[in-house]
Design an enzyme around this catalytic site. Structure first.
Site, PDB file in Angstrom:
ATOM      1  N   LEU A 107      -5.767  -0.561   2.168  1.00 59.32           N
ATOM      2  CA  LEU A 107      -7.110  -1.044   1.832  1.00 59.32           C
ATOM      3  C   LEU A 107      -7.979  -1.151   3.073  1.00 59.32           C
ATOM      4  CD1 LEU A 107      -6.242  -3.865  -0.723  1.00 59.32           C
ATOM      5  CD2 LEU A 107      -7.280  -1.663  -1.216  1.00 59.32           C
ATOM      6  N   GLY A 108      -7.362  -1.410   4.190  1.00 55.32           N
ATOM      7  CA  GLY A 108      -8.150  -1.534   5.407  1.00 55.32           C
ATOM      8  C   GLY A 108      -7.310  -2.121   6.511  1.00 55.32           C
TER       9      GLY A 108
ATOM     10  N   GLY B  59      -7.509  -5.064   9.314  1.00 58.27           N
ATOM     11  CA  GLY B  59      -8.265  -6.236   9.768  1.00 58.27           C
ATOM     12  C   GLY B  59      -7.902  -6.606  11.176  1.00 58.27           C
TER      13      GLY B  59
ATOM     14  N   ASP C 181     -13.439 -16.376  13.160  1.00 58.13           N
ATOM     15  CA  ASP C 181     -13.720 -14.940  13.149  1.00 58.13           C
ATOM     16  C   ASP C 181     -14.600 -14.559  11.956  1.00 58.13           C
ATOM     17  OD1 ASP C 181     -13.676 -12.372  14.077  1.00 58.13           O
ATOM     18  OD2 ASP C 181     -11.710 -11.880  13.250  1.00 58.13           O
TER      19      ASP C 181
ATOM     20  N   LYS D 187      -1.125  -8.231   3.311  1.00 55.65           N
ATOM     21  CA  LYS D 187      -1.490  -8.066   4.730  1.00 55.65           C
ATOM     22  C   LYS D 187      -0.243  -8.154   5.590  1.00 55.65           C
ATOM     23  CE  LYS D 187      -5.156  -9.238   7.624  1.00 55.65           C
ATOM     24  NZ  LYS D 187      -6.502  -9.733   7.501  1.00 55.65           N
TER      25      LYS D 187
ATOM     26  N   VAL E 285      -3.956  -4.007   5.728  1.00 48.05           N
ATOM     27  CA  VAL E 285      -3.912  -4.549   4.377  1.00 48.05           C
ATOM     28  C   VAL E 285      -3.604  -3.429   3.390  1.00 48.05           C
ATOM     29  CG1 VAL E 285      -5.154  -5.907   2.669  1.00 48.05           C
ATOM     30  CG2 VAL E 285      -5.684  -6.169   5.087  1.00 48.05           C
TER      31      VAL E 285
ATOM     32  N   PHE F 170      -5.892  -8.859  12.158  1.00 46.23           N
ATOM     33  CA  PHE F 170      -4.538  -9.321  12.402  1.00 46.23           C
ATOM     34  C   PHE F 170      -3.493  -8.373  11.850  1.00 46.23           C
ATOM     35  CE2 PHE F 170      -7.379 -12.875  12.032  1.00 46.23           C
ATOM     36  CZ  PHE F 170      -7.187 -13.492  13.231  1.00 46.23           C
ATOM     37  N   GLY F 171      -3.930  -7.290  11.248  1.00 48.18           N
ATOM     38  CA  GLY F 171      -2.958  -6.368  10.712  1.00 48.18           C
ATOM     39  C   GLY F 171      -3.580  -5.508   9.626  1.00 48.18           C
TER      40      GLY F 171
END
Ligand SMILES: *[C@@H]1O[C@H](CO)[C@@H](O)[C@H](O)[C@H]1NC(C)=O
Ligand SMILES: *[C@@H]1O[C@H](CO)[C@@H](O)[C@H](O)[C@H]1NC(C)=O
Ligand SMILES: *[C@@H]1O[C@H](CO)[C@@H](O)[C@H](O)[C@H]1NC(C)=O
Ligand SMILES: *[C@@H]1O[C@H](CO)[C@@H](O)[C@H](O)[C@H]1NC(C)=O
Ligand SMILES: *[C@@H]1O[C@H](CO)[C@@H](O)[C@H](O)[C@H]1NC(C)=O
Ligand SMILES: *[C@@H]1O[C@H](CO)[C@@H](O)[C@H](O)[C@H]1NC(C)=O
Ligand SMILES: *[C@@H]1O[C@H](CO)[C@@H](O)[C@H](O)[C@H]1NC(C)=O
Ligand SMILES: *[C@@H]1O[C@H](CO)[C@@H](O)[C@H](O)[C@H]1NC(C)=O
Ligand SMILES: *[C@@H]1O[C@H](CO)[C@@H](O)[C@H](O)[C@H]1NC(C)=O
Length: 785
Positions: A489-490, A492, A606, A511, A497, A494-495
């Site tokens: 999905l993407g 981010g 963030d 995630k 997804v 921190f990791g």
């Protein structure tokens, strides 16, 4: 304040000579037998520096005599007297041959007529003849501590062999000399070296080429920031070798280089607009190459959020310093070694394997036929703490220093010696123990299989009591649910997804967290806190997985994706003002809940459009909250290494000041500008300053013409009053001064029109951003590196 100071300080004495005793005014000069006490201070002529008593944060009430920046609100000391002794008497004693010595004990009234001490504009304290300014008896520049100010020389005197070296503080609250120092190579080459314990070189600048040092090409007159502001000089003659830098007199900046308590050599410049010290030079670049940075028995990791972590079975020696990023105290064993030299005894120490590491320093090579012998050799010596075998048997005694994880490009294996109790299921296993274990395992597996099938059938999520309403997933479950992490999905902060589907057909976002070094227990605790937070405008955490080093979070899925897509992607339909307003208010409500209504106040840290997700009816949900706490203290480092986030960072992030909820307010404000304009704030800075939207808004507001924005076609169909309120709120949010910014709760009320708001001033910090000055270019470069 004054009374506290007086009660615990003694006079500063300079040259005990029997002469005049006049009262002290704010002055840069101290004459013979004058005293400084309490909060009296000497101030250099131009007001830049002050000398007096100071108390470093975390010094446990100790006071030191020192010099600091007088004009900078953040206490920044540049010199400390009597670092070793913390003596509050400071005496400069000059002997007959006029060779000055510094002493705290000798009260020798050796008379040198008419001597004065002067604090210069460059931060140097001179003791000199009253009428002859060139008769200098002593200067603080010669007694350099951890700070190298412009104009000072870091030299090597070839006649005496003395190398002038800067030495780090012991820790952030203690100026006592620490383990790290920097100075010219004592062997006589023209390079600077960073030393640990005055002996181990862990970084060298390379020789001077005539223009720069080989290993530090960026530190040259033509290539440095701000390139017009500095002059560099390297001198190598028969008497001495030195390097010095100065700031050109027409450039009004404060700059300093320090050797930090964590062994890094860093240079800073004071950014007036941000009211913060900004780093522009750091060596060594690879933190883990700092000798002993993580102390004993810990693992250094170049890429992780927190560089140092204790090995399994060990705990931080000094947790307070650890939080301040000073890990040099290292870790200690939880359970001492038994050291029983008898293989039939079950209490014998065991070994714990760590794969893919760069091995620690100072191993001993021993003869061993195979890995088993190597282990026995280590066991047979009580001081042996670890071994490694790859054909050669290596053993370590007592201290394990500079162990580094695989990011160092190495793939060695090391076995760490631990007490048997630290390694479960160890010891010599009797056959019946094995039977019980195997039997138990079979029964357990059967049980798990049955439960798993029941769970799939009933389509009801199994609830793990210990973790509140959260599902504790197994990694293999998540592999299955996400079809082996096939649909991304993407990515981010921190990791990455991935999309997944639960057995009850609920779509979820999974995630995979990266850069994680937190213990299982702590992770579960934090995750359970996040899981308990439920609000219409906050993304729901449904479950998690914590298995070995793997950490995953399972969230509800948002069909409309993240806000940035809708705002910035050219292909997407422009959001109507009504939706934009709904989104702005929703986000503010979500954040207000995090800040004000949760049991523990959570700072998001963030806020940016990528972290706002939209459900089917465009109701915004704030994502990634609570992760700051999960990641722990080094969050700021993660943040500033992320490209793109810089435009949302409040100035206090860069200064290392305490972060409050007002940092989120700042980011929210920057984002609100983007929601209003539908364009990125920072993009425009590069093309044309005039269209830097936040500035445009601020100026228009002051001119009293928000409707003007409508004419320019920036916003379609906006309710004029809502728009004006939103613009005002955004401007208030991005004020450099935290206390000027509203709270999230107030923002909700203002946006909804419940309370009114004054006209905001033009934000000073943004003005700097808009001008695209040298400072800011550099500043964003540093932050995206
Ligand atoms: C005084 O100076 C001389 C010459 O530098 C030096 O040899 C002597 O040790 C000094 N005296 C004291 C007490 O330090
Ligand atoms: C003080 O100076 C005198 C010389 O003037 C010297 O003889 C004496 O040893 C010094 N005292 C101390 C404590 O150094
Ligand atoms: C001032 O001091 C310097 C250095 O000690 C000396 O060379 C010079 O002669 C002195 N000048 C006067 C006028 O005393
Ligand atoms: C640096 O200079 C010294 C002599 O000053 C020389 O011995 C040494 O080899 C040089 N190092 C390098 C890397 O060039
Ligand atoms: C530092 O060096 C000194 C002398 O070389 C030595 O005695 C001391 O043990 C060293 N300290 C550490 C922590 O290794
Ligand atoms: C090891 O321990 C066992 C049982 O405690 C004992 O019988 C044996 O003698 C010991 N061996 C040695 C070499 O000490
Ligand atoms: C441990 O035992 C082995 C053999 O049992 C022996 O060679 C060795 O010296 C012993 N080591 C110690 C420290 O007792
Ligand atoms: C253990 O190893 C240390 C370091 O190599 C050595 O000095 C010591 O003598 C050894 N002890 C035994 C009992 O072998
Ligand atoms: C074993 O480790 C040493 C030191 O790290 C290395 O030089 C050597 O090549 C390794 N040997 C094998 C067989 O991997």
């Amino acid at each position: 304040m004054a009374t506290r100071l007086c009660s615990c300080t003694l006079p500063l004495l300079l040259l005990l000579l029997a002469l005049k005793q006049s009262p002290l005014h704010a002055s840069d000069t101290l004459t013979t037998n004058q005293q400084l006490s309490g909060n009296q201070k000497l101030i250099s002529q131009d007001g830049s520096f002050a000398l007096g008593f100071f108390q470093p944060a975390g010094s446990n009430g100790k006071w030191y005599i020192g010099i600091w920046y007088n004009k900078i609100p953040e206490q920044t000391s540049v010199w400390a007297a009597n670092r070793e002794t913390n003596d509050r008497n400071f005496v400069v004693l000059v002997n007959h041959s006029k060779s000055p010595i510094r002493s705290t004990n000798i009260k020798n009234n050796t008379a040198v007529s008419s001597t004065v001490a002067v604090l210069l504009n460059n931060g140097n304290l001179l003791v000199r003849h009253e009428s002859n300014t060139s008769a200098v008896l002593w200067q603080s520049f010669d007694d350099i501590t951890d700070t190298w100010l412009p104009g000072n020389k870091l030299s090597h005197n070839k006649k005496t062999g003395i190398v002038k070296r800067m030495t780090s503080w012991k820790d952030r609250g203690d100026p006592t000399p620490g383990m790290f120092s920097i100075g010219l190579d004592p062997k006589g080459s023209t390079q600077y070296v960073l030393l640990w314990n005055s002996s181990v070189v862990y970084w060298a600048s390379g020789n001077w080429t005539g223009n720069s040092f080989i290993g530090v090409p960026e530190l040259s007159p033509t290539n440095s920031y701000p390139n017009s502001g500095y002059t560099f000089q390297f001198v190598d003659n028969d008497e001495e070798t030195y390097f010095t830098y100065t700031v050109k007199s027409d450039v009004q900046i404060f700059t300093r280089a320090i050797i930090d308590v964590s062994g890094l050599f860093q240079a800073f410049v004071w950014m007036e607009a941000a009211q913060a010290w900004v780093t522009f030079f750091t060596q060594p670049k690879a933190k883990c190459s700092v000798y002993g940075m993580c102390g004993e028995s810990s693992m250094c990791s170049e890429n992780a959020a927190s560089s140092c972590s204790c090995l399994k079975g060990f705990t931080e020696n000094n947790p307070n310093n650890w939080i301040l990023n000073d890990n040099t105290a290292g870790c200690r064993r939880n359970v001492p070694l038994k050291c029983v030299n008898n293989s039939t005894v079950t209490k014998q120490d065991r070994f714990y394997l760590i794969n893919n590491v760069k091995l620690p320093d100072s191993a001993d090579i021993v003869n061993a036929a195979n890995i088993h012998d190597c282990e026995l050799i280590c066991l047979s010596n009580c001081s042996c703490t670890a071994y490694s075998h790859n054909g050669t048997c290596l053993v370590w005694h007592d201290h394990l220093m500079n162990l580094q994880d695989s990011a160092g490009g190495s793939s060695d294996r090391i076995f760490i010696r631990l007490d048997a109790s630290e390694i479960p299921n160890s010891g010599t296993k009797k056959w019946w123990i094995m039977c019980i274990i195997i039997g138990g395992f079979i029964i357990l597996s059967l049980g798990i299989t049955i439960v798993y099938f029941l769970y799939k059938r009933s389509r009801i999520c199994s609830i793990n009591q210990g973790d509140g309403p959260l599902i504790s997933f197994k990694y293999s479950d998540l592999q299955f649910l996400t079809r082996n992490f096939s649909e991304r999905l993407g990515a981010g902060s921190f990791g990455t997804v991935f999309k997944g589907v639960l057995p009850d057909t609920t779509t979820v976002a999974v995630k995979k967290l990266e850069g994680f070094r937190q213990g299982e227990k702590q992770f579960r605790a934090e995750v359970s806190t996040i899981g308990n937070i439920q609000h219409m405008n906050l993304i729901r955490l449904l479950g998690f997985c914590s298995e070995g080093a793997k950490r995953l979070l399972v969230y509800e899925y948002m069909p409309n994706g993240s806000l940035d897509k809708h705002l910035f992607d050219s292909g997407s339909v422009t959001l109507s003002w009504k939706i934009k307003h709904q989104i702005s208010v929703g986000i503010a409500k979500g954040l207000a809940y995090l800040h004000e209504e949760c049991r523990d106040c959570i700072i998001h840290c963030d806020i940016k459009p990528q972290n706002i997700l939209l459900d089917a009816s465009f109701i915004p949900k704030v994502a990634d909250f609570g992760l700051a706490k999960l990641l722990g203290r080094d969050f700021s480092r993660v943040l500033t290494s992320m490209r793109g986030t810089i435009g949302y960072l409040a100035p206090e992030w860069i200064s290392g000041e305490a972060i409050t909820t007002k940092a989120d307010v700042f980011s929210y404000g920057m984002m609100l500008f983007e929601i209003i304009s539908g364009r990125r704030n920072l993009e425009h800075r590069e093309t044309s300053m005039e269209t830097f939207f936040p500035m445009l808004v601020a100026r228009k507001l002051l001119e009293g013409e928000v409707p003007g924005l409508l004419v320019e076609g920036l916003i379609n169909g906006a309710d004029e009053r809502e728009l004006e309120r939103a613009c005002k709120v955004a401007c208030w949010c991005v004020q450099g001064n935290e206390s000027s910014r509203p709270t999230m709760g107030e923002i909700v009320k203002i946006l909804e029109g419940v309370i009114d708001v004054d006209m905001p001033p033009v934000p000073r910090y943004l003005e700097v951003l808009a001008e695209g000055s040298e400072n800011v270019k550099f500043f964003s470069y540093e932050a995206t590196k």
